[in-house]
Design an enzyme around this catalytic site. Structure first.
Site, PDB file in Angstrom:
ATOM      1  N   ASP A 106       0.805  -1.232   0.000  1.00  7.26           N
ATOM      2  CA  ASP A 106       0.000   0.000   0.000  1.00  7.26           C
ATOM      3  C   ASP A 106       0.842   1.288   0.000  1.00  7.26           C
ATOM      4  O   ASP A 106       0.302   2.374  -0.213  1.00  7.26           O
ATOM      5  CB  ASP A 106      -0.978   0.005   1.186  1.00  7.26           C
ATOM      6  CG  ASP A 106      -0.310  -0.145   2.552  1.00  7.26           C
ATOM      7  OD1 ASP A 106      -0.972  -0.633   3.492  1.00  7.26           O
ATOM      8  OD2 ASP A 106       0.891   0.214   2.669  1.00  7.26           O
ATOM      9  N   HIS A 121       6.993  -7.449  -1.075  1.00 12.50           N
ATOM     10  CA  HIS A 121       6.004  -7.890  -2.076  1.00 12.50           C
ATOM     11  C   HIS A 121       5.706  -6.803  -3.102  1.00 12.50           C
ATOM     12  O   HIS A 121       4.679  -6.853  -3.789  1.00 12.50           O
ATOM     13  CB  HIS A 121       4.715  -8.339  -1.377  1.00 12.50           C
ATOM     14  CG  HIS A 121       4.923  -9.506  -0.473  1.00 12.50           C
ATOM     15  ND1 HIS A 121       4.082  -9.787   0.578  1.00 12.50           N
ATOM     16  CD2 HIS A 121       5.889 -10.456  -0.431  1.00 12.50           C
ATOM     17  CE1 HIS A 121       4.516 -10.871   1.212  1.00 12.50           C
ATOM     18  NE2 HIS A 121       5.613 -11.285   0.625  1.00 12.50           N
ATOM     19  N   GLY A 190       1.260  -7.096  13.011  1.00 11.67           N
ATOM     20  CA  GLY A 190       0.124  -7.222  12.106  1.00 11.67           C
ATOM     21  C   GLY A 190       0.314  -8.169  10.949  1.00 11.67           C
ATOM     22  O   GLY A 190      -0.125  -7.907   9.834  1.00 11.67           O
ATOM     23  N   THR A 191       0.981  -9.299  11.208  1.00 14.57           N
ATOM     24  CA  THR A 191       1.072 -10.321  10.156  1.00 14.57           C
ATOM     25  C   THR A 191       0.644 -11.678  10.713  1.00 14.57           C
ATOM     26  O   THR A 191       0.924 -11.990  11.877  1.00 14.57           O
ATOM     27  CB  THR A 191       2.477 -10.423   9.544  1.00 14.57           C
ATOM     28  OG1 THR A 191       2.459 -11.433   8.522  1.00 14.57           O
ATOM     29  CG2 THR A 191       3.542 -10.760  10.581  1.00 14.57           C
ATOM     30  N   SER A 192      -0.023 -12.470   9.890  1.00 15.97           N
ATOM     31  CA  SER A 192      -0.471 -13.799  10.330  1.00 15.97           C
ATOM     32  C   SER A 192       0.703 -14.772  10.342  1.00 15.97           C
ATOM     33  O   SER A 192       0.549 -15.925  10.721  1.00 15.97           O
ATOM     34  CB  SER A 192      -1.570 -14.299   9.392  1.00 15.97           C
ATOM     35  OG  SER A 192      -1.126 -14.260   8.052  1.00 15.97           O
TER      36      SER A 192
HETATM   37  N1  APR Z   1      -3.255  -4.442  14.796  1.00 18.89           N
HETATM   38  C1  APR Z   1      -2.408  -5.521  14.821  1.00 18.89           C
HETATM   39  N2  APR Z   1      -2.642  -6.677  14.129  1.00 18.89           N
HETATM   40  C2  APR Z   1      -3.784  -6.742  13.416  1.00 18.89           C
HETATM   41  C3  APR Z   1      -4.723  -5.666  13.356  1.00 18.89           C
HETATM   42  C4  APR Z   1      -4.418  -4.481  14.093  1.00 18.89           C
HETATM   43  N3  APR Z   1      -5.233  -3.433  14.106  1.00 18.89           N
HETATM   44  N4  APR Z   1      -5.764  -6.053  12.554  1.00 18.89           N
HETATM   45  C5  APR Z   1      -5.476  -7.315  12.109  1.00 18.89           C
HETATM   46  N5  APR Z   1      -4.292  -7.724  12.628  1.00 18.89           N
HETATM   47  C6  APR Z   1      -3.576  -8.985  12.365  1.00 18.89           C
HETATM   48  C7  APR Z   1      -4.449 -10.217  12.189  1.00 18.89           C
HETATM   49  O1  APR Z   1      -4.730 -10.857  13.418  1.00 18.89           O
HETATM   50  C8  APR Z   1      -3.553 -11.094  11.300  1.00 18.89           C
HETATM   51  O2  APR Z   1      -2.663 -11.883  12.092  1.00 18.89           O
HETATM   52  O3  APR Z   1      -2.920  -8.818  11.129  1.00 18.89           O
HETATM   53  C9  APR Z   1      -2.740 -10.072  10.507  1.00 18.89           C
HETATM   54  C10 APR Z   1      -3.128  -9.955   9.031  1.00 18.89           C
HETATM   55  O4  APR Z   1      -2.846 -11.196   8.428  1.00 18.89           O
HETATM   56  P1  APR Z   1      -3.074 -11.407   6.853  1.00 18.89           P
HETATM   57  O5  APR Z   1      -4.401 -10.886   6.467  1.00 18.89           O
HETATM   58  O6  APR Z   1      -2.760 -12.836   6.589  1.00 18.89           O
HETATM   59  O7  APR Z   1      -1.996 -10.448   6.184  1.00 18.89           O
HETATM   60  P2  APR Z   1      -0.407 -10.641   6.037  1.00 18.89           P
HETATM   61  O8  APR Z   1       0.154 -11.452   7.154  1.00 18.89           O
HETATM   62  O9  APR Z   1       0.177  -9.316   5.804  1.00 18.89           O
HETATM   63  O10 APR Z   1      -0.353 -11.507   4.671  1.00 18.89           O
HETATM   64  C11 APR Z   1       0.895 -11.834   4.145  1.00 18.89           C
HETATM   65  O11 APR Z   1      -0.116 -12.718   2.163  1.00 18.89           O
HETATM   66  O12 APR Z   1      -1.880 -12.405   0.799  1.00 18.89           O
HETATM   67  C12 APR Z   1      -0.519 -12.322   0.862  1.00 18.89           C
HETATM   68  O13 APR Z   1       0.994 -10.922  -0.275  1.00 18.89           O
HETATM   69  C13 APR Z   1      -0.041 -10.909   0.640  1.00 18.89           C
HETATM   70  O14 APR Z   1       1.548  -9.603   1.914  1.00 18.89           O
HETATM   71  C14 APR Z   1       0.466 -10.489   2.020  1.00 18.89           C
HETATM   72  C15 APR Z   1       0.862 -11.803   2.638  1.00 18.89           C
END
Ligand code: APR
Length: 249
Positions: A106, A121, A190-192
């Site tokens: 973003d 990414h 904030g990543t899964s």
């Molecule tokens: N503050 C902290 N954590 C948060 C918040 C918040 N306000 N809102 C959501 N989360 C957490 C969720 O609990 C989850 O663990 O952010 C995480 C988002 O996880 P995903 O949606 O899986 O996103 P991400 O980990 O960035 O995905 C990795 O996957 O789809 C591909 O390329 C894409 O970069 C992305 C990659």
């Protein structure tokens, strides 16, 4: 915000830390109103990633893929950075060696003023010529032409992002591993911690003896490895840490 562990030990640790690396995911932009991928109303819950974010989807129907990215650009263009992004931008001035590795496309870390950024990414505001490989920045929203074409050779342009089934740029992932191996403290925000190779970076830091601080609204596969696991919204927790850091400084 749920009952938080006492952050005093973390503030004390940060008070004597020089090398900090941060890994962010979609969660840090969630409070800006940008959908995450796997959350409740996540993108991949509503759209089939394989139909929109893969090289084969693009070769089959570049218009459909661009309509999807143009829609996402529209959402991002209508949103603002949040306190989480802002605090991290400020930490470049607090820690002698501060680096930010993001999975997000973003561009919000740049928008918040961060400079030392590794975009794992890619970036949704960058377009790449499918023929020449040249990368150009374009912030038109909506795009003037869908699908867009290269102004110099006329070939299709594609989003300069990493799609499923594609490898990351070797120089980028190498840089990310080095910054993870060299830090004293790694924040994972904030990543899964599900998607590779990004999810391995914190484990590299642990291997090299760094302390890991996880900030997330829910536990992840990384939580057992974290020295500090702060459950809650990053836009609330980061300002709290920042305020205490400054009080100690
Ligand atoms: N503050 C902290 N954590 C948060 C918040 C918040 N306000 N809102 C959501 N989360 C957490 C969720 O609990 C989850 O663990 O952010 C995480 C988002 O996880 P995903 O949606 O899986 O996103 P991400 O980990 O960035 O995905 C990795 O996957 O789809 C591909 O390329 C894409 O970069 C992305 C990659």
């Amino acid at each position: 915000m749920s009952e938080q562990p006492d952050i005093a030990p973390l503030i004390e640790l940060l008070g004597k830390t020089n090398r900090v690396t941060v890994l962010t995911g979609a969660g840090i932009s969630a409070e800006s109103g940008i959908p995450t991928f796997r959350g409740e109303d996540g993108l991949w819950r509503n759209y089939r990633a394989e139909e929109l974010a893969t090289p084969s989807a693009f070769s089959q129907d570049p218009k459909l893929v661009w309509e999807f990215y143009d829609w996402r650009r529209g959402i991002i263009a209508s949103k603002e950075t949040n306190p989480g992004h802002i605090v991290l931008a400020g930490w470049e001035k607090i820690f002698p060696e501060f680096y930010l590795i993001t999975q997000n496309i973003d561009g919000f870390h740049f928008k918040a003023g961060s400079k030392n950024i590794v975009e794992l990414h890619g970036n949704i505001w960058k377009l790449r010529c499918t023929e020449e490989g040249t990368i150009t920045e374009n912030h038109d929203s909506p795009l003037k032409e869908i699908p867009p074409h290269c102004p110099s050779c006329g070939a299709l342009l594609r989003p300069h992002v990493v799609w499923f089934g594609e490898s990351l740029f070797p120089s980028i992932i190498q840089q990310a591993y080095t910054l993870s191996a060299q830090c004293e403290v790694m924040f994972v925000i904030g990543t899964s911690a599900f998607v590779q190779p990004a999810a391995s970076l914190p484990l590299r830091a642990v291997e090299m003896g760094a302390k890991v601080v996880e900030i997330n609204i829910a536990p992840t596969p990384l939580t057992p490895y974290a020295d500090f696991s702060l459950m809650g919204k990053s836009g609330e927790i980061l300002p709290k840490i920042d305020k205490n850091l400054k009080r100690e400084a």
